[in-house]
Motif scaffolding. Sequence first.
Motif, PDB file in Angstrom:
ATOM      1  N   TYR A  44     -18.139  30.880 -48.617  1.00 54.96           N
ATOM      2  CA  TYR A  44     -16.780  30.498 -49.013  1.00 54.96           C
ATOM      3  C   TYR A  44     -16.685  30.298 -50.533  1.00 54.96           C
ATOM      4  O   TYR A  44     -16.038  31.062 -51.233  1.00 54.96           O
ATOM      5  CB  TYR A  44     -16.377  29.201 -48.317  1.00 54.96           C
ATOM      6  N   SER A  45     -17.324  29.250 -51.036  1.00 50.55           N
ATOM      7  CA  SER A  45     -17.137  28.845 -52.434  1.00 50.55           C
ATOM      8  C   SER A  45     -17.646  29.911 -53.408  1.00 50.55           C
ATOM      9  O   SER A  45     -18.623  30.605 -53.147  1.00 50.55           O
ATOM     10  CB  SER A  45     -17.866  27.523 -52.707  1.00 50.55           C
ATOM     11  N   GLU A  46     -16.949  29.993 -54.541  1.00 50.20           N
ATOM     12  CA  GLU A  46     -17.333  30.878 -55.632  1.00 50.20           C
ATOM     13  C   GLU A  46     -17.200  30.118 -56.948  1.00 50.20           C
ATOM     14  O   GLU A  46     -16.512  29.090 -57.000  1.00 50.20           O
ATOM     15  CB  GLU A  46     -16.424  32.111 -55.674  1.00 50.20           C
ATOM     16  N   GLY A  98     -13.922  26.850 -55.615  1.00 49.99           N
ATOM     17  CA  GLY A  98     -14.701  26.034 -54.694  1.00 49.99           C
ATOM     18  C   GLY A  98     -13.806  25.453 -53.622  1.00 49.99           C
ATOM     19  O   GLY A  98     -13.598  26.043 -52.565  1.00 49.99           O
ATOM     20  N   SER A  99     -13.228  24.293 -53.894  1.00 51.57           N
ATOM     21  CA  SER A  99     -12.289  23.718 -52.943  1.00 51.57           C
ATOM     22  C   SER A  99     -11.012  24.556 -52.856  1.00 51.57           C
ATOM     23  O   SER A  99     -10.315  24.541 -51.848  1.00 51.57           O
ATOM     24  CB  SER A  99     -11.934  22.283 -53.354  1.00 51.57           C
ATOM     25  N   LEU A 131     -10.013  27.676 -52.108  1.00 51.46           N
ATOM     26  CA  LEU A 131     -10.510  28.917 -51.514  1.00 51.46           C
ATOM     27  C   LEU A 131      -9.568  30.090 -51.722  1.00 51.46           C
ATOM     28  O   LEU A 131      -9.994  31.250 -51.671  1.00 51.46           O
ATOM     29  CB  LEU A 131     -10.748  28.722 -50.012  1.00 51.46           C
ATOM     30  N   VAL A 168     -10.606  33.002 -54.246  1.00 53.91           N
ATOM     31  CA  VAL A 168     -11.826  33.810 -54.172  1.00 53.91           C
ATOM     32  C   VAL A 168     -11.577  35.204 -54.743  1.00 53.91           C
ATOM     33  O   VAL A 168     -10.488  35.776 -54.609  1.00 53.91           O
ATOM     34  CB  VAL A 168     -12.360  33.916 -52.721  1.00 53.91           C
ATOM     35  N   LYS A 176     -21.039  34.290 -54.332  1.00 54.48           N
ATOM     36  CA  LYS A 176     -20.769  33.015 -53.679  1.00 54.48           C
ATOM     37  C   LYS A 176     -21.740  31.969 -54.241  1.00 54.48           C
ATOM     38  O   LYS A 176     -22.822  32.311 -54.733  1.00 54.48           O
ATOM     39  CB  LYS A 176     -20.931  33.130 -52.166  1.00 54.48           C
ATOM     40  N   TRP A 204     -23.176  27.555 -53.959  1.00 54.77           N
ATOM     41  CA  TRP A 204     -23.339  26.372 -53.124  1.00 54.77           C
ATOM     42  C   TRP A 204     -23.486  26.762 -51.650  1.00 54.77           C
ATOM     43  O   TRP A 204     -22.955  26.097 -50.770  1.00 54.77           O
ATOM     44  CB  TRP A 204     -22.188  25.380 -53.310  1.00 54.77           C
ATOM     45  N   TYR A 212     -18.666  18.171 -52.358  1.00 51.43           N
ATOM     46  CA  TYR A 212     -18.898  19.293 -51.448  1.00 51.43           C
ATOM     47  C   TYR A 212     -18.084  19.116 -50.163  1.00 51.43           C
ATOM     48  O   TYR A 212     -17.701  18.016 -49.795  1.00 51.43           O
ATOM     49  CB  TYR A 212     -20.388  19.461 -51.137  1.00 51.43           C
TER      50      TYR A 212
END
Length: 401
Positions: free
Chosen positions: A136-138, A142-143, A145, A148, A165, A167, A375
């Motif tokens: 998901y995260s890049e 991150g939060s 989404l 992306v 990607k 984390w 996170y």
Amino acid sequence: MDFGPGPEDEAFRARAREWLAEHLTGAYAAAAGHGGPGGEHERMDVRRAWERELGRGGWIGIGWDTAPGAYGNRTATLTQQVVWAEEYARLRAPGRVGHIGEKLLAPTLLAYGTQEQKDAFLPPVARGEALWCQGYSEPGAGSDLAGVRTVAERDGDAYRISGQKVWTSLAHEADWCFVLARTGPPGARRHEGLSFLLVPMDQPGRIEVRPIRQLTGTAEFNEVFFDGARADAAHVVGGEGAGWRVAMGLLGFERGVSTLAQQIAFAAELADVARQAVRGGAADDPVVRTELAELWAELRVMRWNALRTLGGGDPGAPSVAKLLWGGWHQRLGRLAVRVRGARGAAGPGDWSADDPYRLDAAQRLFLFSRADTIYGGSDEIQRNIIAERVLGLPREARGPR
């Protein structure tokens, strides 16, 4: 709502205890207490074998909404799922390596996947054989989404994925990754043109995994680089362009019964801190005693809140739970080091040149919990979700992207 266990639940508890007592022995027993947050690198070979042991016993996927034994798993009511999670946590059984496949991917496939996808991917998860990670995260998304930039381009009966990607928990161990990527035309709106793809990780030259070293000295998280990685067109969940809906559905499955098991682990950590405070004399300080009492009371509130929301239907429940436990765990980490005084800043006393960076449990708790409010969706994002989706407040103004 009464979530107290009934006679059938207590019979289920007895079966769970019996199975755990019979199988949690030898190397598995030695791995008890290992593999939790901040320690996911520990005893990996043993924990992978334990995952397969759980699979043979039918204990993986007991919360899946399937016919009994459809994928090799037992079935259980909601209260029985709570019973299993609590018994597992009380014994401090080895930290699960298959939780992303069991708790995130599987419910998502059951809700949005085709029958062919369910039949292909659920049995290996239920057997404890296939490990998954979450793409998901890049960097820069991150939060958030919807931002992306990883791209998946159609190439015959497959997609070719390019991007990065970050984390990505346990990507260095995973067999598969579910990836949120852009398949729509350039210029599509942020939430549009996204797809949810199932990608095999064993693609040398096309997928590179780089561990990220953390404050704790360990590297459970990774950067993952996709350079033309292949995903079958049949492995797009929900259809092309439905990625945002599927991804948000997955996040709704992320917290639930597992939150209660997490709280049992929190209670054990709190008890350890209280014992240390008494043993070292810090408990003589009324401020420390007050903090311990507040942490205990708040943990009870978190439990009742989790039980209250288990039935679903509350769009803000996952965000509220994350806000509660993230800040709580950080405060526990600070107290764990503070009650030890100056010794809290020192190493465990068995320093060696071969292993110069050693942390004890309290120090690792303090350092790793710094990330708890970031996170899994930062506190700021959780508050926005509650404000906009639950309270109906105006959405935050956002510039063009």
